[in-house]
Motif scaffolding. Structure first.
Motif, short mmCIF file in Angstrom:
data_model
loop_
_atom_site.label_atom_id
_atom_site.label_comp_id
_atom_site.label_asym_id
_atom_site.label_seq_id
_atom_site.Cartn_x
_atom_site.Cartn_y
_atom_site.Cartn_z
N VAL A 3 23.83 88.90 -48.80
CA VAL A 3 22.63 88.67 -47.50
C VAL A 3 23.42 87.55 -46.92
O VAL A 3 23.38 86.44 -47.38
CB VAL A 3 21.76 88.32 -48.89
CG1 VAL A 3 20.33 87.68 -47.68
CG2 VAL A 3 21.03 89.17 -49.73
N ASP A 4 22.90 87.58 -45.97
CA ASP A 4 23.39 86.62 -45.63
C ASP A 4 22.33 86.11 -44.80
O ASP A 4 21.10 85.89 -44.07
CB ASP A 4 23.46 87.11 -43.66
CG ASP A 4 23.98 86.01 -42.49
OD1 ASP A 4 23.54 84.77 -42.46
OD2 ASP A 4 24.52 86.42 -41.52
N LEU A 5 21.87 84.81 -45.35
CA LEU A 5 20.65 84.09 -45.46
C LEU A 5 20.42 83.24 -44.17
O LEU A 5 19.24 83.16 -43.75
CB LEU A 5 20.86 82.95 -46.64
CG LEU A 5 20.89 83.61 -47.67
CD1 LEU A 5 20.69 82.15 -49.02
CD2 LEU A 5 19.12 84.19 -47.57
N LYS A 6 21.35 82.46 -43.55
CA LYS A 6 21.38 82.25 -42.16
C LYS A 6 21.20 83.44 -41.27
O LYS A 6 18.94 82.99 -40.19
CB LYS A 6 22.28 82.13 -41.36
CG LYS A 6 22.37 81.23 -39.88
CD LYS A 6 23.52 81.51 -39.56
CE LYS A 6 24.81 80.15 -39.59
NZ LYS A 6 25.94 80.15 -39.20
N GLN A 7 20.70 84.49 -41.09
CA GLN A 7 20.48 85.33 -40.07
C GLN A 7 19.02 85.91 -40.60
O GLN A 7 17.73 85.90 -39.69
CB GLN A 7 21.37 86.12 -40.31
CG GLN A 7 22.59 86.36 -39.38
CD GLN A 7 22.55 86.32 -37.38
OE1 GLN A 7 21.60 86.45 -37.17
NE2 GLN A 7 22.93 84.99 -37.69
N ALA A 8 18.87 85.73 -41.69
CA ALA A 8 17.42 85.89 -42.57
C ALA A 8 16.46 84.59 -41.87
O ALA A 8 14.98 85.18 -42.04
CB ALA A 8 17.47 85.81 -43.63
N VAL A 9 16.55 83.47 -41.92
CA VAL A 9 15.36 82.64 -41.92
C VAL A 9 15.67 82.45 -39.85
O VAL A 9 14.12 82.22 -39.36
CB VAL A 9 16.73 81.11 -42.65
CG1 VAL A 9 15.82 80.14 -41.87
CG2 VAL A 9 16.71 81.10 -43.41
#
Length: 277
Positions: free
Chosen positions: A5-11
């Motif tokens: 999961v790309d947390l940066k993109q989710a945020v």
């Protein structure tokens, strides 16, 4: 099976959603948001104070929200203009986000506010990645910071609708090369306007106010090339810094920490210079 999961993109996607909602809400009520970004010590508070005074003299309904890590100094200075001012203390967080801004406006900003100036945390890395629902993004740099500043911080300058040079009254003393600075700005953001200002010498004061009012009246803003690149996350700005990892567990200085908020219901009332933590 493990799923990455790309947390940066989710945020950032979550922030963009909040920014779109906030922008639509404020635009509908006739409020234009101006997001001011710069390094610490650029002189943006001094210039903003002059712009707020001028707005008051012209009868323009303005308000200002200023974010800092620890002190109320900027709000105290801006409140001298006599317009509604609110201080947000981020307790070490390196930037504002759309949800955070929405919460701090809730129940504070006067209903007739035509322009809201947001003085972001002094930092050209983290704030550049976050759309605050603004209609005008302004990046400021003083003549003391070096002509190569736009090349060192290409995302911040590359997503700007307007670039302001400050402290031009000392440009000669520090041997500021205006042509080189302008060339570097154009290298990362072709076509963006660059204006020269000095709050101390009253040079260029009013240009920021004029540009903000024009945007509020429907003028077309500069479209940064970077905002059109594939993979950009900002709602109307585009790309982001790739060296700021939001998926890691950080123990940061002022250029790192962050908080991820939700956009709340938005109500407005009379305002005063206040502190909010």
């Amino acid at each position: 099976m493990c799923r990455v999961v790309d947390l940066k993109q989710a945020v950032l996607a979550k922030n963009d959603e909040a920014a779109r909602a906030l922008r639509a809400e404020l635009t509908a009520r006739g409020t234009t948001v101006v997001n001011l970004l710069s390094s610490p010590g650029s002189g943006k508070t001094a210039l903003l104070e002059r712009e707020l005074l001028l707005a008051r003299e012209r009868g323009v309904a303005v308000a200002a929200l200023t974010a800092d890590l620890a002190t109320e100094n900027d709000a105290v200075r801006l409140a001298r203009s006599g317009v509604p001012v609110k201080q947000v203390l981020t307790d070490g967080l390196c930037h504002l986000e759309a949800g955070m801004l929405g919460r701090h406006l809730d129940g504070w900003m006067p209903d007739d506010t035509r322009l809201l100036f947001v003085e972001n945390v002094g930092n050209l890395v983290c704030p550049a990645s976050y759309d605050l629902g603004e209609s005008l993004r302004v990046v400021l740099a003083s003549v003391t910071e070096g002509e190569d500043k736009p090349l060192k911080y290409p995302t911040a300058f590359g997503l700007a609708h307007l670039v302001i040079v400050t402290k031009t009254d000392i440009a000669k003393a520090v041997e500021f090369d205006e042509d080189a600075f302008r060339a570097h700005v154009q290298q990362v953001n072709p076509g963006v306007e660059v204006v020269l200002t000095s709050a101390r010498a009253n040079e260029g004061v009013g240009l920021l106010l004029d540009r903000a009012l024009a945007v509020g009246a429907g003028a077309t803003v500069h479209a940064p090339v970077m905002a059109g690149r594939d993979g950009g996350h900002l709602d109307h700005h585009g790309a982001h810094d790739h060296d700021h990892d939001h998926g890691a567990d950080h123990s940061h200085d002022h250029d790192q920490d962050h908080d991820h908020g939700h956009l709340p219901p938005h109500r407005h009332a009379d305002a005063a210079a206040t502190q909010s933590r």
